[in-house]
Write an enzyme that holds these catalytic residues in place. Structure first.
Site, PDB file in Angstrom:
ATOM      1  N   ASN A  34      -6.806   0.506  -2.731  1.00 23.46           N
ATOM      2  CA  ASN A  34      -7.677   1.143  -1.724  1.00 23.46           C
ATOM      3  C   ASN A  34      -7.157   2.505  -1.286  1.00 23.46           C
ATOM      4  O   ASN A  34      -6.843   2.750  -0.138  1.00 23.46           O
ATOM      5  CB  ASN A  34      -7.907   0.224  -0.513  1.00 23.46           C
ATOM      6  CG  ASN A  34      -6.621  -0.195   0.162  1.00 23.46           C
ATOM      7  OD1 ASN A  34      -5.546  -0.086  -0.407  1.00 23.46           O
ATOM      8  ND2 ASN A  34      -6.735  -0.664   1.387  1.00 23.46           N
ATOM      9  N   HIS A  80       0.852  -1.195   0.000  1.00 22.56           N
ATOM     10  CA  HIS A  80       0.000   0.000   0.000  1.00 22.56           C
ATOM     11  C   HIS A  80       0.881   1.235   0.000  1.00 22.56           C
ATOM     12  O   HIS A  80       1.713   1.394   0.875  1.00 22.56           O
ATOM     13  CB  HIS A  80      -0.896   0.001   1.244  1.00 22.56           C
ATOM     14  CG  HIS A  80      -1.802  -1.197   1.318  1.00 22.56           C
ATOM     15  ND1 HIS A  80      -3.080  -1.201   0.800  1.00 22.56           N
ATOM     16  CD2 HIS A  80      -1.592  -2.436   1.826  1.00 22.56           C
ATOM     17  CE1 HIS A  80      -3.621  -2.406   0.992  1.00 22.56           C
ATOM     18  NE2 HIS A  80      -2.743  -3.180   1.610  1.00 22.56           N
ATOM     19  N   HIS A  84       0.839   3.480   8.397  1.00 19.29           N
ATOM     20  CA  HIS A  84      -0.162   4.290   9.096  1.00 19.29           C
ATOM     21  C   HIS A  84       0.543   5.369   9.887  1.00 19.29           C
ATOM     22  O   HIS A  84       1.698   5.214  10.295  1.00 19.29           O
ATOM     23  CB  HIS A  84      -0.992   3.429  10.054  1.00 19.29           C
ATOM     24  CG  HIS A  84      -1.905   2.487   9.348  1.00 19.29           C
ATOM     25  ND1 HIS A  84      -2.958   2.920   8.584  1.00 19.29           N
ATOM     26  CD2 HIS A  84      -1.912   1.135   9.278  1.00 19.29           C
ATOM     27  CE1 HIS A  84      -3.577   1.864   8.065  1.00 19.29           C
ATOM     28  NE2 HIS A  84      -2.955   0.762   8.461  1.00 19.29           N
ATOM     29  N   HIS A  98      -2.029 -12.700   1.570  1.00 21.20           N
ATOM     30  CA  HIS A  98      -1.769 -12.728   3.011  1.00 21.20           C
ATOM     31  C   HIS A  98      -2.458 -13.871   3.779  1.00 21.20           C
ATOM     32  O   HIS A  98      -3.197 -13.648   4.714  1.00 21.20           O
ATOM     33  CB  HIS A  98      -1.983 -11.364   3.681  1.00 21.20           C
ATOM     34  CG  HIS A  98      -3.312 -10.683   3.450  1.00 21.20           C
ATOM     35  ND1 HIS A  98      -4.514 -11.306   3.628  1.00 21.20           N
ATOM     36  CD2 HIS A  98      -3.588  -9.397   3.094  1.00 21.20           C
ATOM     37  CE1 HIS A  98      -5.477 -10.432   3.373  1.00 21.20           C
ATOM     38  NE2 HIS A  98      -4.954  -9.272   3.056  1.00 21.20           N
ATOM     39  N   ASP A 150      -8.567  -5.496  -2.126  1.00 16.73           N
ATOM     40  CA  ASP A 150      -7.849  -5.706  -0.863  1.00 16.73           C
ATOM     41  C   ASP A 150      -8.198  -4.689   0.216  1.00 16.73           C
ATOM     42  O   ASP A 150      -8.358  -3.508  -0.051  1.00 16.73           O
ATOM     43  CB  ASP A 150      -6.336  -5.687  -1.062  1.00 16.73           C
ATOM     44  CG  ASP A 150      -5.633  -5.997   0.244  1.00 16.73           C
ATOM     45  OD1 ASP A 150      -5.922  -7.070   0.803  1.00 16.73           O
ATOM     46  OD2 ASP A 150      -4.865  -5.171   0.740  1.00 16.73           O
ATOM     47  N   ASP A 152       2.642  -6.812   2.192  1.00 11.43           N
ATOM     48  CA  ASP A 152       1.449  -6.118   2.681  1.00 11.43           C
ATOM     49  C   ASP A 152       1.872  -4.868   3.459  1.00 11.43           C
ATOM     50  O   ASP A 152       1.288  -4.548   4.500  1.00 11.43           O
ATOM     51  CB  ASP A 152       0.564  -7.028   3.542  1.00 11.43           C
ATOM     52  CG  ASP A 152      -0.835  -6.437   3.741  1.00 11.43           C
ATOM     53  OD1 ASP A 152      -1.127  -5.369   3.161  1.00 11.43           O
ATOM     54  OD2 ASP A 152      -1.636  -7.047   4.481  1.00 11.43           O
ATOM     55  N   HIS A 161      -8.622 -10.891  -0.893  1.00 10.32           N
ATOM     56  CA  HIS A 161      -8.464 -10.670   0.550  1.00 10.32           C
ATOM     57  C   HIS A 161      -9.605 -11.466   1.184  1.00 10.32           C
ATOM     58  O   HIS A 161     -10.767 -11.078   1.092  1.00 10.32           O
ATOM     59  CB  HIS A 161      -8.582  -9.165   0.828  1.00 10.32           C
ATOM     60  CG  HIS A 161      -8.785  -8.790   2.259  1.00 10.32           C
ATOM     61  ND1 HIS A 161      -7.899  -8.009   2.954  1.00 10.32           N
ATOM     62  CD2 HIS A 161      -9.777  -9.066   3.139  1.00 10.32           C
ATOM     63  CE1 HIS A 161      -8.324  -7.834   4.206  1.00 10.32           C
ATOM     64  NE2 HIS A 161      -9.476  -8.458   4.335  1.00 10.32           N
TER      65      HIS A 161
HETATM   66 ZN   LIG Z   1      -5.753  -7.463   2.692  1.00  8.38          ZN
END
Ligand SMILES: [Zn+2]
EC number: 3.5.2.3
Lengths: 305, 430
Positions: free
Chosen positions: B95, B63, B310, B233, B153, B306, B180
């Site tokens: 996302n 991400h 944050h 994952h 995801d 993954d 996911h």
């Molecule tokens: Zn995921």
């Protein structure tokens, strides 16, 4: 002792220290003036994110009997929605010169989170499904008062074990004293791996038979919608302490409940009236135990400082 | 010109070459051989004595948070973090805000990456419009624009019929569907694995079936549609068993797991450590073992990071409010080495498969190989170096690593992408 976050991390010696002190505090409660100067000049704040008149009043009275300045903050709606984070609240409380914060929150670990981020003392008044240490301490105090010991007893905990912080604190506390703990409730409310800490009974009869103490837990009726229980009536019939089950309970078995009680769901009014029941005594003892905890958390010579 | 001296090249599982030199001219490997003549005036000379040289890594699940969440990470900072960890090709999940669910967004990611990224960034498009799980996104257009896979995801496509159609439709465009797997009815309100630790902390648990029931569903859908499903994952033993069975059935299924699932257990959250809050949650020792076995047997094809950055304010909060995810680029290789190779679970060559050959195969790319005439995409790793994961050394904008405070063995020292040195002797210069 700087904080009281839970009984999981408290030693046997610490628990005994609190219970012994609570005994002294109870004599103060019995006196006419009910006032000691132990917390004079201390600022005690209660911060409750969940309603609980009982626990909050108990803490407030305990602080007031010891001459503390008390303030209560209730948070009806989560302040997070108003843009203020819990961390902001903690910093504000620090700026307001809080000495002791008594906190209740619906999320496990919140008192630990606050304790990590503040300089004042934190007392856990119930966090999510994790712990309610003063409730378990008052239960232990009440047991010791009635039975003369908190060691090597047969104790049953009945009801919603999964969501109950009272059950967890009692299990962690009582386990340190070589007690034999049995739990029972609907399978949906028995958490995984609980057998590492307690025997899981296969019937209510088995759970309560031959026990020194039966701790009955409060059931949240909303759980019905989530599929944990079916109805009040069915719960009372199969998991409640009703007259039928009393046949398996001897006259010397203590019957406890953290309150508030759902009469006719967890327990019948008749059973509550029996001399076995200690439900009212528990409320009084709660103040004495909380006085002891407040005292220890504000002493420099305490357990942790 | 770059000359790497005394390199021990690891190109694949059974490849253990003798010490040799590698000459890089422009973006290609010009020559591999002993005693290539040094010319310090024209060449950058890197001594790789005692170190290994491997093809650089590819991550099929990360991400980058741009657009919409640049305060967590952006394409530039994420790419630099990836480069620091030895990744020169990464696939970013859609996302974002707005999500990557149409050709314009795919084009935007590719454009931004060309502008600011030192490495190759390949966008993953959404399965459904707005990631809402209601209508299929324009998969064909996104593929045309450069999307290499589709995935919702972060969310599971809960509508089985829609997922079935996504699989059928994706076949026309030869694009894998990355799933996911999370039954949100089972995981709702959950914070950590349902088990021993949830019982002793009172944190709400997510049952393992939340993952495995959807793995089973997606396998059955892929079996009937004959489409390529990629389960990302993977965290539970049951999922590994199901994928193994599916492969035996001949289903077109591939899978990855992440470094944290093959090293850490649910116990990491004790003490309410929000950096160990990830989704799916960290599981048990038994799951960790099953995942490692799965990797060994080839049931799990590859490792993805993954990488989920944050902001501090999103982790230093009440446990239930804490965002899920750990960053992963900079620790991935070292975690694999520390927990698998060092513990004799794997040969070092297996890492080339897990971080290069297999992930690239899944998204239809040929592997990076260290051979004369090939693009110079490689890393130099020190297998002996021990280092502690510390916030101040993290390149990513975010510091939310589940490995903070852990001591890892092995380190990605030097990274070369298409002949450009992105990191040299531990210093990032991109
Ligand atoms: Zn995921």
């Amino acid at each position: 002792m700087k904080h009281l976050l839970g009984l999981k991390e408290l030693s046997k010696e610490d628990i005994i220290k609190i219970l012994n002190l609570a005994k002294d505090m109870k004599t103060i409660l019995k006196s006419e003036t009910k006032k000691t100067p132990h917390l004079q000049g201390y600022s005690v704040v209660t911060l409750f994110y969940e309603n609980s008149t009982r626990t909050r009043t108990s803490f407030e009275l305990a602080a007031k009997f010891m001459s503390a300045n008390t303030t209560s903050i209730s948070v009806q709606t989560s302040s997070v929605q108003k843009g203020e984070s819990l961390l902001d609240t903690v910093k504000t409380l620090e700026a307001l010169k809080t000495d002791v914060l008594i906190v209740r929150h619906s999320v496990s670990g919140v008192p630990h989170f606050i304790a990590k981020n503040c300089s004042f003392s934190v007392i856990n008044a119930g966090d999510g499904m994790n712990e309610h240490p003063t409730q378990a301490l008052l239960d232990m105090f009440t047991i010791r008062e009635r039975l003369g010991t908190i060691e090597k007893l047969k104790i049953a905990i009945i009801g919603d074990i999964l969501h109950s912080r009272v059950a967890r604190s009692n299990i962690w506390g009582l386990s340190k004293f070589d007690n034999q703990i049995t739990v029972f409730g609907p399978q949906t409310l028995i958490p995984p791996y609980i057998e590492n800490f307690a025997k899981v009974a296969s019937s209510l009869e088995e759970a309560v038979s031959g026990k020194d103490v039966v701790i009955d837990l409060r059931i949240q009726l909303e759980r019905q919608k989530r599929g944990f229980i079916t109805s009040k009536q069915e719960y009372y019939k199969f998991y409640g302490l009703n007259e039928d089950i009393m046949r398996y309970i001897s006259g010397s078995t203590m019957i406890m409940h953290p309150g508030p009680v759902n009469r006719g769901v967890e327990i019948s009014s008749e059973v509550m009236q029996l001399p076995n029941s200690t439900i009212e005594e528990q409320v009084t003892n709660g103040i004495a135990v909380r006085m002891a905890v407040l005292y220890l958390c504000t002493r420099k010579e305490g357990i942790y400082r | 010109m770059i000359l790497i001296k005394n390199a021990q090249i690891v190109n694949s599982i059974h490849d253990k070459s003798e010490k040799t030199d590698i000459l890089i001219v422009d973006d290609k490997i010009e020559k591999i051989g002993k005693n290539i003549e040094e010319n310090p005036e024209k060449m950058i000379i890197i001594d790789a004595s005692g170190k290994y040289v491997m093809p650089s890594f590819t991550d099929i699940h990360c991400h980058l948070r741009e657009p919409g969440f640049e305060y967590k990470e952006d394409i530039k900072s994420g790419s630099r973090s990836a480069a620091a960890g030895g990744f020169t090709t990464i696939c970013c999940m859609p996302n974002t805000n707005p999500p990557v669910d149409n050709r314009a967004m795919v084009a935007y990611i590719k454009y931004r990456a060309r502008e600011v990224s030192p490495i190759e960034v390949l966008p993953v498009g959404a399965i459904t419009k707005g990631l809402l799980g209601e209508e299929l996104a324009e998969i064909g257009f996104m593929k045309d624009e450069g999307a290499i896979a589709i995935s919702d995801d972060g969310k599971c496509v809960m509508n089985a019929n829609l997922m079935r159609n996504a699989l059928l439709y994706s076949k026309d465009f030869s694009i894998p569907v990355i799933s996911h797997c999370e039954d949100t009815n089972l995981s709702e309100g959950g914070q950590i694995n349902l088990g021993y630790v949830s019982t002793i902390t009172g944190l709400r648990g997510i049952p393992r079936e939340a993952e495995s029931t959807i793995v089973a569903r997606d396998i059955l859908l892929a079996k009937e549609t004959k489409a390529h499903i990629h389960i990302t994952h993977v965290s539970t033993k049951e999922s590994v068993e199901l994928i193994k069975m599916a492969k035996e059935w001949g289903v077109n299924v591939t899978a990855d797991t992440c470094p944290h699932y093959i090293s850490l257990t649910e116990e990491e959250v004790l003490g309410f450590n929000t950096n160990a809050k990830v989704n799916p949650p960290l599981r048990t020792r038994e799951d960790v073992e099953a995942l490692i076995e799965g990797l060994k047997e080839g049931v799990i094809d590859c490792i993805s990071t993954d990488h989920a950055p944050h902001h501090k304010d999103e982790k230093n909060v009440e446990f239930n409010l804490a965002a899920s995810g750990t960053i992963g680029f900079e620790t991935a290789f070292s975690v694999l080495l520390t927990y698998l190779v060092e513990k004799n679970r794997f040969d070092i060559g297996k890492i080339v498969e897990l971080l290069n050959h297999n992930p690239r195969k899944i998204i239809g790319l040929s592997p990076n190989v260290i051979e004369e005439g090939k693009k110079a995409n490689l890393v130099i790793v020190d297998l002996k170096k021990r280092w502690e994961v510390k916030e101040e050394n993290i390149v990513s904008k975010s510091k939310n690593s589940a490995f903070l405070g852990k001591i890892l063995t092995s380190y990605v020292e030097t990274v070369i992408h298409n002949g450009k040195i992105l990191k040299k002797d531990g210093v990032l210069n991109c």
